[in-house]
Motif scaffolding. Structure first.
Motif: not given
Length: 236
Positions: A33-34, A36-37, A40-41, A84, A88, A90-92
């Protein structure tokens, strides 16, 4: 409640986020999750993200941070990463790829399978059945380019690394070490117990994606005969 984690510097241009150190899909889900988050930034400061079983290493450009006025750079980056990682839940995570990897367990390609069967007083077919019954998670790649660390094997297959590593393990060799299974992408020294071999190329510098496996993949080994193994190998 989010699983506990700690954030620490790793050298002067990297930070590591560490969760509870165990092989666990739930822990690894937090890592991914972390991962991919942060990916994505598209941060201009991050140069690499390296997920593992229960940690994520964030490599950053400390020079660019300093030139951008973020001083002291490490403290600024630590605070940014901490912010950041906070939420986590709410992250897909993208749906994992499902890979079927052909595997030949013929003793001519599996120098440790006979001993493993004998030590457990079972047939080689039992070793094969145990290894192919599980859908494995690729937790990370490392050691060699594209070497997938997967787990967990069933308890009956857990085997310590060899006391005497081999000087040469052929590319494609499928091994077991503790509760992990993995595939040697290139010929290399190694101490894992070799129980089979895949004819697929696990690493190629000419492929669009050099590594056949990536973290988060789900892998099932499909047993094939030596004849089919040779046929696929020639087609590669």
């Amino acid at each position: 409640m989010n699983p506990e984690y700690v954030i620490n510097p790793l050298g002067d241009s990297a930070i590591i986020v560490t969760w509870e150190q165990r092989i666990d899909p739930a822990v690894h889900a937090e890592v991914m999750k972390t991962y991919y988050h942060l990916r994505s930034l598209t941060s201009p400061y991050i140069t690499d993200l390296i997920p593992a079983y229960a940690s994520l290493t964030i490599v950053f450009n400390i020079t660019q941070l300093r030139y951008s006025g973020h001083k002291p750079a490490m403290q600024w980056m630590m605070a940014w990463v901490r912010e950041q990682v906070k939420h986590p839940e709410n992250r897909d995570i993208p749906a994992p790829r499902e890979l079927h990897i052909p595997a030949c367990y013929d003793p001519s390609l599996a120098p440790d399978i006979t001993e493993m069967a004998a030590s457990r007083q079972v047939a080689i077919n039992d070793i094969i059945a145990w290894h192919t019954q599980t859908v494995y998670t690729v937790y990370l790649t490392g050691f060699l380019p594209g070497f997938p660390y997967m787990g967990k094997v069933c308890a009956a297959l857990e085997t310590p690394r060899r006391k005497q590593p081999r000087l040469q393990v052929p590319a494609g060799s499928i091994g077991i070490a503790g509760a992990q299974t993995g595939i040697y992408p290139i010929t290399s020294p190694g101490g894992w117990n070799i129980i089979g071999q895949t004819p697929l190329r696990m690493f190629s510098t000419t492929a669009e994606e050099p590594c056949y496996c990536r973290p988060g993949d789900k892998v099932r080994f499909i047993p094939v005969t030596l004849e089919v193994f040779r046929q696929i190998q020639q087609e590669q």
